[in-house]
Design an enzyme around this catalytic site. Structure first.
Site, PDB file in Angstrom:
ATOM      1  N   ARG A 104     -20.285 -34.396  15.122  1.00 45.76           N
ATOM      2  CA  ARG A 104     -20.352 -34.821  13.851  1.00 45.76           C
ATOM      3  C   ARG A 104     -21.635 -35.924  13.505  1.00 45.76           C
ATOM      4  O   ARG A 104     -21.564 -36.899  14.093  1.00 45.76           O
ATOM      5  CB  ARG A 104     -19.159 -35.532  13.302  1.00 45.76           C
ATOM      6  CG  ARG A 104     -18.543 -34.756  12.202  1.00 45.76           C
ATOM      7  CD  ARG A 104     -17.546 -35.587  11.817  1.00 45.76           C
ATOM      8  NE  ARG A 104     -16.274 -35.340  12.553  1.00 45.76           N
ATOM      9  CZ  ARG A 104     -15.252 -36.303  12.562  1.00 45.76           C
ATOM     10  NH1 ARG A 104     -14.885 -36.802  11.421  1.00 45.76           N
ATOM     11  NH2 ARG A 104     -14.207 -35.866  13.139  1.00 45.76           N
ATOM     12  N   THR A 108     -24.140 -37.917   8.049  1.00 51.06           N
ATOM     13  CA  THR A 108     -23.573 -37.077   7.169  1.00 51.06           C
ATOM     14  C   THR A 108     -22.210 -36.428   7.358  1.00 51.06           C
ATOM     15  O   THR A 108     -21.721 -35.941   6.457  1.00 51.06           O
ATOM     16  CB  THR A 108     -24.805 -35.867   7.300  1.00 51.06           C
ATOM     17  OG1 THR A 108     -24.322 -35.217   8.508  1.00 51.06           O
ATOM     18  CG2 THR A 108     -26.014 -36.187   7.017  1.00 51.06           C
ATOM     19  N   ASP A 200      -8.484 -40.676  19.890  1.00 48.56           N
ATOM     20  CA  ASP A 200      -9.804 -39.786  20.262  1.00 48.56           C
ATOM     21  C   ASP A 200      -9.221 -38.810  21.403  1.00 48.56           C
ATOM     22  O   ASP A 200      -9.205 -39.331  22.620  1.00 48.56           O
ATOM     23  CB  ASP A 200     -10.852 -40.583  20.743  1.00 48.56           C
ATOM     24  CG  ASP A 200     -12.206 -39.515  20.370  1.00 48.56           C
ATOM     25  OD1 ASP A 200     -12.125 -38.828  21.662  1.00 48.56           O
ATOM     26  OD2 ASP A 200     -12.972 -39.815  19.874  1.00 48.56           O
ATOM     27  N   ASP A 203     -11.973 -38.896  24.439  1.00 46.56           N
ATOM     28  CA  ASP A 203     -12.103 -40.207  25.191  1.00 46.56           C
ATOM     29  C   ASP A 203     -10.576 -40.222  26.149  1.00 46.56           C
ATOM     30  O   ASP A 203     -10.487 -40.660  27.188  1.00 46.56           O
ATOM     31  CB  ASP A 203     -11.914 -41.440  24.220  1.00 46.56           C
ATOM     32  CG  ASP A 203     -13.461 -41.693  23.905  1.00 46.56           C
ATOM     33  OD1 ASP A 203     -14.235 -41.098  24.383  1.00 46.56           O
ATOM     34  OD2 ASP A 203     -13.546 -42.461  22.749  1.00 46.56           O
TER      35      ASP A 203
HETATM   36  N1  URA Z   1     -10.950 -36.156  16.701  1.00 50.58           N
HETATM   37  C1  URA Z   1     -10.081 -36.927  17.655  1.00 50.58           C
HETATM   38  O1  URA Z   1     -10.305 -36.662  18.983  1.00 50.58           O
HETATM   39  N2  URA Z   1      -8.912 -37.637  17.272  1.00 50.58           N
HETATM   40  C2  URA Z   1      -8.917 -37.685  15.885  1.00 50.58           C
HETATM   41  O2  URA Z   1      -7.828 -38.265  15.275  1.00 50.58           O
HETATM   42  C3  URA Z   1      -9.717 -36.906  14.965  1.00 50.58           C
HETATM   43  C4  URA Z   1     -10.837 -36.180  15.558  1.00 50.58           C
END
Ligand code: URA
Length: 209
Positions: A104, A108, A200, A203
């Site tokens: 992403r 933008t 995430d 992660d």
């Molecule tokens: N991507 C993720 O890993 N977690 C989120 O909450 C949103 C997008």
């Protein structure tokens, strides 16, 4: 209009709670995501067509069923999607695996495709796009557009957790795509994280931060 299936099997919901817990470490997180992916594969493939064959059991000849040769393709969106591939392949070992890399753009917030490698016969395959976190829906939407542009005809979307915003985007842009979720959460926070979500996913799967 595509259907949205929340897979509320008790084992999926139980494991998802541990996945959500911020105190669950990388190793356990990865194992649980793998297990949930396998359980989800079971539900997502529930409608695959069967055909009748003859089988010689030790007792007699019988009519029995096997999968009617519907070819499956798994398409994880990098990188968090990778965490669900092995679990899926435990149940669908013949599935071919394509990869789509998107990020992403922080300015933008639009998805940018930096990598794509797919099985050559995607138009014949039932493709399962794997995007563990369907937040704004931008990445999944873009990945599905890419697959369609390259000839894909039958696509399902598999997510661990989704926000209603992301589901709406996919339903609007791809009414032909059924969506399979382990949970539909409340929404998104100001940083685009799903709430309550699990943080995430990439992660937590790969131990990065
Ligand atoms: N991507 C993720 O890993 N977690 C989120 O909450 C949103 C997008």
């Amino acid at each position: 209009m595509g259907n949205v299936f929340v897979l509320d099997h008790p084992l999926i919901q139980h494991k998802l709670t541990y996945i959500r817990n911020k105190n669950t470490g990388t190793k356990e997180f990865r194992e649980l995501v793998d297990e949930v992916a396998m359980l989800m594969a079971f539900e997502i493939t529930r409608d695959l067509p069967l055909e009748e064959v003859d089988v010689d059991t030790p007792v007699m000849n019988a009519k029995a069923k096997i999968l009617a040769g519907k070819k499956i393709g798994l398409v994880p969106i990098l990188r968090a999607g990778l965490g669900m591939v092995d679990g899926m392949r435990k149940l669908i070992p013949a599935a071919k695996v394509g990869h789509v890399g998107l990020y992403r753009d922080p300015e933008t917030l639009q998805p940018v495709e930096y990598y794509i490698k797919l099985p050559s016969d995607i138009e014949e395959r039932e493709l399962i796009v794997i995007d563990p976190m369907l937040a704004t829906g931008g990445s999944a939407n873009d990945a599905i557009h890419s697959l369609k542009k390259r000839g894909a005809k039958n696509i399902r979307l598999m997510c661990l957790v989704a926000a209603p915003e992301g589901v709406e985007v996919i339903k609007k842009e791809h009414p032909d795509v059924d969506i399979y979720l382990a949970a539909l959460d409340e929404g998104l926070d100001d940083h685009g994280y799903i709430v309550p979500g699990l943080g995430d996913a990439g992660d937590r799967l790969f131990g990065t931060k």
